[in-house]
Design a protein around this motif. Sequence first.
Motif, mmCIF file in Angstrom:
data_model
loop_
_atom_site.group_PDB
_atom_site.id
_atom_site.type_symbol
_atom_site.label_atom_id
_atom_site.label_comp_id
_atom_site.label_asym_id
_atom_site.label_seq_id
_atom_site.Cartn_x
_atom_site.Cartn_y
_atom_site.Cartn_z
ATOM 1 N N ASN A 252 -0.740 -4.060 -4.237
ATOM 2 C CA ASN A 252 0.275 -3.478 -5.134
ATOM 3 C C ASN A 252 0.930 -4.618 -5.906
ATOM 4 O O ASN A 252 1.161 -5.684 -5.342
ATOM 5 N N ASN A 254 3.850 -4.981 -6.735
ATOM 6 C CA ASN A 254 5.167 -5.337 -6.192
ATOM 7 C C ASN A 254 5.086 -5.914 -4.779
ATOM 8 O O ASN A 254 6.117 -6.144 -4.155
ATOM 9 N N TYR A 286 -2.842 4.018 -1.105
ATOM 10 C CA TYR A 286 -1.912 4.314 -0.006
ATOM 11 C C TYR A 286 -0.939 3.152 0.229
ATOM 12 O O TYR A 286 -0.267 3.119 1.241
ATOM 13 N N LYS A 288 1.561 2.068 -1.883
ATOM 14 C CA LYS A 288 2.614 2.095 -2.899
ATOM 15 C C LYS A 288 3.962 2.441 -2.322
ATOM 16 O O LYS A 288 4.922 2.638 -3.052
ATOM 17 N N ASP A 289 4.014 2.605 -1.006
ATOM 18 C CA ASP A 289 5.277 3.065 -0.436
ATOM 19 C C ASP A 289 6.380 2.039 -0.648
ATOM 20 O O ASP A 289 6.153 0.828 -0.492
ATOM 21 N N ILE A 290 7.571 2.563 -0.968
ATOM 22 C CA ILE A 290 8.684 1.665 -1.328
ATOM 23 C C ILE A 290 9.112 0.777 -0.162
ATOM 24 O O ILE A 290 9.694 -0.266 -0.374
ATOM 25 N N THR A 291 8.835 1.206 1.050
ATOM 26 C CA THR A 291 9.282 0.409 2.189
ATOM 27 C C THR A 291 8.565 -0.932 2.233
ATOM 28 O O THR A 291 9.176 -1.955 2.509
ATOM 29 N N PRO A 293 5.653 -2.265 -0.182
ATOM 30 C CA PRO A 293 4.597 -2.160 -1.201
ATOM 31 C C PRO A 293 3.490 -3.170 -0.917
ATOM 32 O O PRO A 293 3.768 -4.314 -0.550
ATOM 33 N N TYR A 297 0.207 2.343 3.934
ATOM 34 C CA TYR A 297 1.246 3.131 4.594
ATOM 35 C C TYR A 297 0.806 3.606 5.984
ATOM 36 O O TYR A 297 1.595 3.644 6.924
ATOM 37 N N PHE A 300 1.410 0.970 8.393
ATOM 38 C CA PHE A 300 2.857 0.851 8.628
ATOM 39 C C PHE A 300 3.307 1.933 9.612
ATOM 40 O O PHE A 300 4.018 1.669 10.593
#
Lengths: 349, 536
Positions: A252, A254, A286, A288-291, A293, A297, A300
């Motif tokens: 990602n 970010n 999968y 892209k989660d804000i927690t 990036p 996920y 995680f």
Amino acid sequence: MGNPYFNDENYQTFPYHKENFHQIRKTGSDRKICSIDGGNQEIYPAPEYSIQLNRIYFNIYKDKRPFPLKSSIPQRIEFLSLTTLNRENRNTCFETKYALEDHNFIEYLPSESDLQVKAFEPDFRLGNKTLMERMASMARRFAEWTIAEHVIERELEDGDIIIKDGSLQTSHRNENKYVEKVFEKAKKKGVIFTGLSKSCRLTTNTGYSLIASIEKFARENDIPFEEWCYFPIARSKQGQEHKAVIMVVKLNRNASTSFRFEILKDQADNMSKKEIVDLISSIADYSKDITIPGYPYGLFDAHVWARVRKEDLNNYKLILDSELAKTEFFEDFNARIKAVSMHDKLDEL
Amino acid sequence: MKGGQIVGGGLKDIYIREKSDSHMELGDLLVAEGLNQDYTIIQVKDIEYRSQIPQQTLELSAGMKLEGYGDNLEVMEPNLRNYLVARAKSLLYVQKNDKGEYLTKSPKRPPSFFNDVQSITDEHLGFLKPEDTKNSIYLGDIRSGSTVKKDVNVHIDMIKSLTHHIFIPATTGRGKSNLVRVMLWSILDSEGAGILVLDPHNEYFGDSVRKGLRDHPRMGEKLEYYSPDSGNQDALTLSINVKKIRPHHFNGIGGFSQAQNEAMRMFYNKYGPDWIMEIAKEKDNQVLRPMGIDEKTAKVLKRKIETKLGVSAIVDVASSDEKKCVFKSNLFVGGESGLSTISDIVESLEEGKIVIIDSSKLSDFEELFVGSIIASNIFNKYKTYNSEVLKNKPVISIVIEEAPRVLGRDALESGMGNNIYGTIAREGRKFKLGLIAITQLASVIPRAILANMNTKIILGNEMSMERSAIIDSASQDLSDDNRIIASLDKGEAIVSSVFTKFAIPIYTPEFEKFVDEYLENYDGGMEVEGETELIG
């Protein structure tokens, strides 16, 4: 900066090259992605034994949603293990036994006999504590492979992906036996077996961090991709215990870091570059989660459910204490614990 | 169907994780089922965001999205990780036995930990089902949050609630007039209550354009309408002969000083029913001194009588030595007219009728004074009845808007004497007299009076001080209802009464629609259709 370096002649390494950066693209993939992770922590420390709380957890996602399981395989397996050090004559042997709350779990765990290992001279160089930790973590580590095998067998199909937390390398005696089995199963069913490491200790031949060097290389060479995978870096030679193609992925834009990523060598060797990029792109989708990036996920989520925290230990300590107190061994047991538990006592003050 | 699971808290604050598609609301009534045909009714008092994602991450993520960096970021499993937690309170524990009877108790322990909760159903409210709804006042339908349960009507016992006073606090536009109209409509269906309505907006009777109580089928036998406007064809003329006014009618009303009150009593003692006219004619010192009245006091009194009642005196041309009274208003008159108005009204009330006084064209003083005259007459009459007679008399209640005018601290503690409304608030219950007091400002009414108002129908109120006054004097513990009261929409209310097991949320239907529906179903003396629940 240097080039990738493995302190082992069993790896073939490849010097850095701009062409090895591949852009991660959007995919409309409908593959199932399974993530698996495990955790263990010592409940009672003693010089000659260790009681551990072990947890293994897996999840399956499809179309960005949790995918309901078809079989009765438990998503989270939790068990206690007792690893003991036995010295007879000049032999030192570590042995691990399970204590299961749910006896159905035994089906998914490695055989206790495979957790019996002799310690040799090089092992003792690790020091008693590290050696015990290493031996006591075998149960969890092997169980990750056995459960992965069950998941591949009962839940996954051709083209699906399984991501195991960590490398695909084995590090214990008898582990290879389980790894072979699960890899065979994956190949047979066409499930792509991969591993993603949260941390990477690999370096270049100049001692620079492998991950940092690739990121630097990307910057210095104006690699135009925000999300990329870099391969080949290294591949294990045929017949070795680490059967993987090693790459680095930035999943990602970010992401704070890129990760070491591995694909089972036999499978990667039969995939085109495009197929590999597609596979990684599916995982990036999968990530892209804000927690966190850039980190898948599913992994995680698996980490969250598999980790063993201090609070979790306290509950078990309480139960074990009350059960042990009823037995004749308690006094002896208590005396042995006291030999190493002063650290915890001081922490409480 | 709303749902969730109890995840923490205690008896007072139960924390419920909401199921993602539940859309729980403030004030929602929920049920946590037990294992033995028992359940606890709980009410949502607050709802807040919770997330498994650290706050810092959420804020950063929002910042990235807002600043244009976050187009490739998302929240995986948003329903699982971001959610709402409702804070709720146990209202009532209910147990149903094998015979289907309900046993209700104040909750002494919270429902089981991790218990599922769900929306309340009509069956859960079955314990409120009355044996008889005759002689009750319809208030509206049970409401859970903003969901109205049209099949569960809420009534209060008419006799009990009216004698123990009803208090309706609300800010403008929250539907208090609508509520009172609906209540009065249902009283028209009942027997045993006379209601005096001082109507400063002339909104209760109705006209050819707007529906009102006049549309009730029993209007002819149960409703009377008075107006000082002689052009109002629907109304009886409200004119009161000044001979029917007594000095005590001014107690606490009109701003008369103690000396002036004293003087009025002296005039009444000397001149009897003509006392007001004699004040207007202005007496000299020779007359005043023996009565012990100061000349200046008499002059002020004369001026006040003129400005407040419109009674003055001019020289009688027929007899140059004499003065004659002139009456400027149609309300307070002399001669032979208006002599029976007060007794007619009192009689109607005693017959269990609703008497509406259109006070829209009256001054503040005139409205309260007319009410005072009528209320004093009723009070004095009921006071004289022995208990056997009183038992067969209807309860009489007075609907008074802007109640602080007569029940506020200023009005009651000004040293101008206790007015009749205050007396009824304190002592009326003994004589089957009550008030339906409506106000925007509960905070200016003394606590002792508020505590006597045993049924409070609380409508929306945005003023924090007012909410505190209402909450502090409510019959149930409403300390957690501050936000709920603030958020009540038009027509939504909470009924807190000594006669109810818990503070009941209701929705009062729009009067016009309610009447249309009523008339559609009217078969010459039946009740509104639907399962009815009587509280009290």
